[in-house]
Structure formats: structure tokens, C-alpha cells
Design a protein around this motif. Structure first.
Motif, mmCIF file in Angstrom:
data_model
loop_
_atom_site.group_PDB
_atom_site.id
_atom_site.type_symbol
_atom_site.label_atom_id
_atom_site.label_comp_id
_atom_site.label_asym_id
_atom_site.label_seq_id
_atom_site.Cartn_x
_atom_site.Cartn_y
_atom_site.Cartn_z
ATOM 1 N N PRO A 264 7.004 15.351 -11.071
ATOM 2 C CA PRO A 264 6.931 16.484 -11.897
ATOM 3 C C PRO A 264 5.876 17.534 -11.250
ATOM 4 C CG PRO A 264 6.725 14.665 -13.673
ATOM 5 C CD PRO A 264 6.795 14.262 -12.088
ATOM 6 N N PRO A 265 6.234 18.859 -11.496
ATOM 7 C CA PRO A 265 5.212 19.842 -10.886
ATOM 8 C C PRO A 265 4.000 19.706 -11.927
ATOM 9 C CG PRO A 265 6.911 21.008 -12.402
ATOM 10 C CD PRO A 265 7.248 19.578 -12.129
ATOM 11 N N PRO A 266 2.673 19.870 -10.940
ATOM 12 C CA PRO A 266 1.477 19.621 -11.448
ATOM 13 C C PRO A 266 1.155 20.866 -12.638
ATOM 14 C CG PRO A 266 1.275 20.467 -9.381
ATOM 15 C CD PRO A 266 2.612 20.212 -9.575
ATOM 16 N N PRO A 267 0.399 20.550 -13.812
ATOM 17 C CA PRO A 267 0.077 21.560 -14.601
ATOM 18 C C PRO A 267 -0.838 22.879 -14.046
ATOM 19 C CG PRO A 267 -1.288 19.525 -14.766
ATOM 20 C CD PRO A 267 -0.255 19.010 -14.061
ATOM 21 N N THR A 268 -0.546 23.889 -14.642
ATOM 22 C CA THR A 268 -1.284 24.894 -14.426
ATOM 23 C C THR A 268 -2.647 24.788 -14.367
ATOM 24 O OG1 THR A 268 0.639 26.191 -14.851
ATOM 25 C CG2 THR A 268 -1.457 27.406 -14.442
ATOM 26 N N ASP A 269 -3.260 25.123 -13.090
ATOM 27 C CA ASP A 269 -4.645 25.047 -12.912
ATOM 28 C C ASP A 269 -5.287 26.440 -13.287
ATOM 29 O OD1 ASP A 269 -7.416 24.771 -12.338
ATOM 30 O OD2 ASP A 269 -6.998 23.734 -10.492
ATOM 31 N N HIS A 270 -5.743 26.740 -14.439
ATOM 32 C CA HIS A 270 -6.055 28.092 -15.103
ATOM 33 C C HIS A 270 -7.486 28.491 -14.308
ATOM 34 C CE1 HIS A 270 -2.915 28.187 -17.853
ATOM 35 N NE2 HIS A 270 -3.301 26.770 -18.051
ATOM 36 N N ALA A 271 -7.306 28.992 -12.953
ATOM 37 C CA ALA A 271 -8.535 29.500 -12.411
ATOM 38 C C ALA A 271 -8.559 31.175 -12.714
ATOM 39 C CB ALA A 271 -8.366 29.260 -10.805
ATOM 40 N N GLY A 272 -9.733 31.763 -12.559
ATOM 41 C CA GLY A 272 -9.901 33.080 -12.760
ATOM 42 C C GLY A 272 -9.720 33.770 -14.124
ATOM 43 N N LEU A 273 -9.945 32.779 -15.197
ATOM 44 C CA LEU A 273 -9.885 33.348 -16.708
ATOM 45 C C LEU A 273 -10.649 34.406 -16.864
ATOM 46 C CD1 LEU A 273 -10.005 29.843 -18.527
ATOM 47 C CD2 LEU A 273 -7.950 31.339 -18.258
ATOM 48 N N GLN B 109 0.762 -1.176 0.060
ATOM 49 C CA GLN B 109 -0.027 -0.187 -0.106
ATOM 50 C C GLN B 109 0.940 1.190 0.054
ATOM 51 O OE1 GLN B 109 -0.868 2.447 2.665
ATOM 52 N NE2 GLN B 109 -2.276 3.559 1.329
ATOM 53 N N LEU B 110 0.765 2.049 -0.955
ATOM 54 C CA LEU B 110 1.739 2.957 -1.337
ATOM 55 C C LEU B 110 0.888 4.512 -1.591
ATOM 56 C CD1 LEU B 110 2.040 3.705 -4.420
ATOM 57 C CD2 LEU B 110 3.262 1.691 -4.283
ATOM 58 N N THR B 111 1.837 5.574 -1.469
ATOM 59 C CA THR B 111 1.145 6.866 -1.691
ATOM 60 C C THR B 111 1.984 7.504 -2.858
ATOM 61 O OG1 THR B 111 0.359 7.321 0.602
ATOM 62 C CG2 THR B 111 0.626 9.080 -0.850
ATOM 63 N N GLY B 112 1.433 8.203 -3.655
ATOM 64 C CA GLY B 112 2.274 8.659 -4.533
ATOM 65 C C GLY B 112 1.411 9.806 -5.515
ATOM 66 N N SER B 113 1.714 10.451 -6.285
ATOM 67 C CA SER B 113 1.411 11.590 -7.122
ATOM 68 C C SER B 113 0.894 11.015 -8.772
ATOM 69 C CB SER B 113 2.213 12.826 -7.217
ATOM 70 O OG SER B 113 2.295 13.308 -5.918
#
Length: 258
Positions: free
Chosen positions: A197-206, A132-136
Motif C-alpha cells: 500500500p502507498p506510504p502515509p503522507t509525510d507532512h513536511a513543511g507545516l 532473507q527477504l526485502t519488503g515494505s
């Protein structure tokens, strides 16, 4: 244009345009702030079960990329383990070790267990047993590696469409970069931990981007209006038409006056 009237109007137009430009820049900064906050919240959210984000029958949704997840099952056959070449770690070039983890309810998920300098390194040995493991969650890379499937277990890029042809069971349309093991045996030695790797940009507030563009259009329109007013005020009047005076009788040609 150098008269006090037009110079004053120019100063006013420049001031208004400057304020509108600053408002546009402010709206853009609000968008960036909202975007950064939304991206950080998604990456920092508590881990959830992978199956709660999407099923094995679905493609990877964008909202799941970068999320921390937990997965539980048993490691798949060692023959199904693959290596991803040309991966840098601490200034050295090596390989990512990717192993299948079979889930209890359906199929398997490919887990990036870590980094090794060579495929023959003892730490590259495939694990066995339940875990049982945790990851992204990360998505497949864009580079095509379909030709690598016929060359062995060393691939040039991390792609589910390539791996599905190497195993005889269903796999999720995503990879999980292992960050911690909660239960089960941990191989010793183990591959070096890979930073997800860094997550993709979450384009909030367009909407704020649209507001910024509107303010900049207003600023440009203000300067254009000043220029148009100057041109209209200083345009040369049309030449007056020449001709006979109004009311002066004109004798028909070819007639003789009495």
C-alpha cells in the motif's frame, strides 16, 4: 460608494486581497511539494534491517511505515500461517497469505508473502527453512477482527492485536509486505506478488500551511477594512439634542416673578 474616491479604494483593496490570496495558494503548493518529496524519499530510501527502525518491545513508529526493510530468519510453523480475506488482485477477489518469519535475535515478524485465489491453492502452502527477504513495512488495519480469532485462520483484516492471540511467541507491531527474496528457497508455485500500500503522507513543511492561512486572513481583513471605512464615512450623524439655550435663566417652578 460609487464615488471615484471609494471606487478607487475598492479597486485597491481587491488588488491587495487578490495578491494576498495568491500568496496563500503559493504557500500551500510549497507545502504539498515538500510533503510529496518527503513521502517519496522515505519510500525510496535504501532498505535497512527491520531491527534498526524499532525493537519488538516498541510500538510501530510512524517514521517506519512505508520504509523498505530487510529481514532474515527462518519461517515459523505452518500452523501459524493466516489468510486475510477479501483482497482484490487483477480484478479478482482472493486472500493475502501471511506467514511468520522468526528472527535470529528476537521474536518474529508477520510477512505478507503474496496473494492466492483460494486458501487451498498450492501456492498457499507455508514455506520452511531459512530465508532473507526485502519488503515494505505496513501498519495494522483499523478494522477490528478480534472475533475472527476463534473462527480459524481466515481473518477479515490485517491486525497484529488479533494475531498475537494465535501464536505463542512475540511478534513485531508491524507487517512486512514481501517484494523480493534474497536468499533461501522460494516455494513453487509461489503466491502472486502484492504491491505494498502507498506510504502515509509525510507532512513536511507545516509552517507553509500557517503562512498560507495568514495570507488569507490578511486578504479578508483588507476587504473588511474597506467596508468598515465606507460605513464609518456614510453613517448618519446623531440627532442633536433639543433643549433650552445655554445661558438662558430658568425660573424655578412655583415661583412668581417680581
Amino acid at each position: 460608494m460609487l464615488t471615484p474616491q471609494w471606487s478607487g479604494l475598492l479597486v485597491l483593496a481587491l488588488a491587495l486581497a487578490g495578491v494576498m490570496t495568491a500568496m496563500g495558494v503559493w504557500q500551500l503548493s510549497v507545502y504539498r511539494s515538500k510533503t510529496a518529496d518527503a513521502t517519496a524519499q522515505r519510500a525510496g530510501a535504501p532498505p535497512v534491517a527491520l531491527q534498526s527502525l524499532f525493537s519488538i518491545d516498541e510500538g510501530l513508529p510512524s517514521k517506519a511505515v512505508g520504509r523498505r526493510v530487510t529481514v532474515e530468519g527462518s519461517w515459523g510453523p505452518s500452523a501459524d500461517q493466516v489468510f486475510i480475506a477479501d483482497r482484490a488482485q487483477d480484478g479478482k477477489n482472493g486472500f493475502w497469505v501471511v506467514s511468520p518469519l522468526k528472527l535470529a535475535d528476537s521474536g518474529a515478524v508477520m510477512v505478507v508473502r503474496g496473494w492466492v485465489p483460494t486458501v487451498t491453492d498450492p501456492a498457499a502452502q507455508a514455506p520452511t527453512g531459512p530465508t532473507q527477504l526485502t519488503g515494505s513495512v505496513i501498519a495494522s488495519e483499523a478494522e477490528d477482527s478480534s472475533d475472527d480469532a476463534a473462527k480459524g485462520r481466515v481473518l477479515s483484516s490485517l491486525r497484529i492485536p488479533t494475531i498475537v492471540h494465535l501464536v505463542d511467541y512475540r511478534v513485531y507491531d508491524a507487517f512486512v509486505v514481501q517484494t523480493a527474496v534474497g536468499a533461501g528457497a522460494v516455494p513453487s508455485p509461489a503466491p502472486a506478488t502484492v504491491v505494498p500500500p502507498p506510504p502515509p503522507t509525510d507532512h513536511a513543511g507545516l509552517r507553509n500551511v500557517a503562512y498560507a492561512v495568514q495570507w488569507w486572513i490578511f486578504a479578508a481583513f483588507t476587504l473588511w477594512m474597506w467596508g468598515r471605512m465606507v460605513l464609518d464615512a456614510h453613517r448618519s450623524p446623531p440627532d442633536e439634542e433639543t433643549g433650552d439655550q445655554v445661558g438662558e435663566p430658568v425660573e424655578p417652578s412655583g415661583t412668581v416673578s417680581a
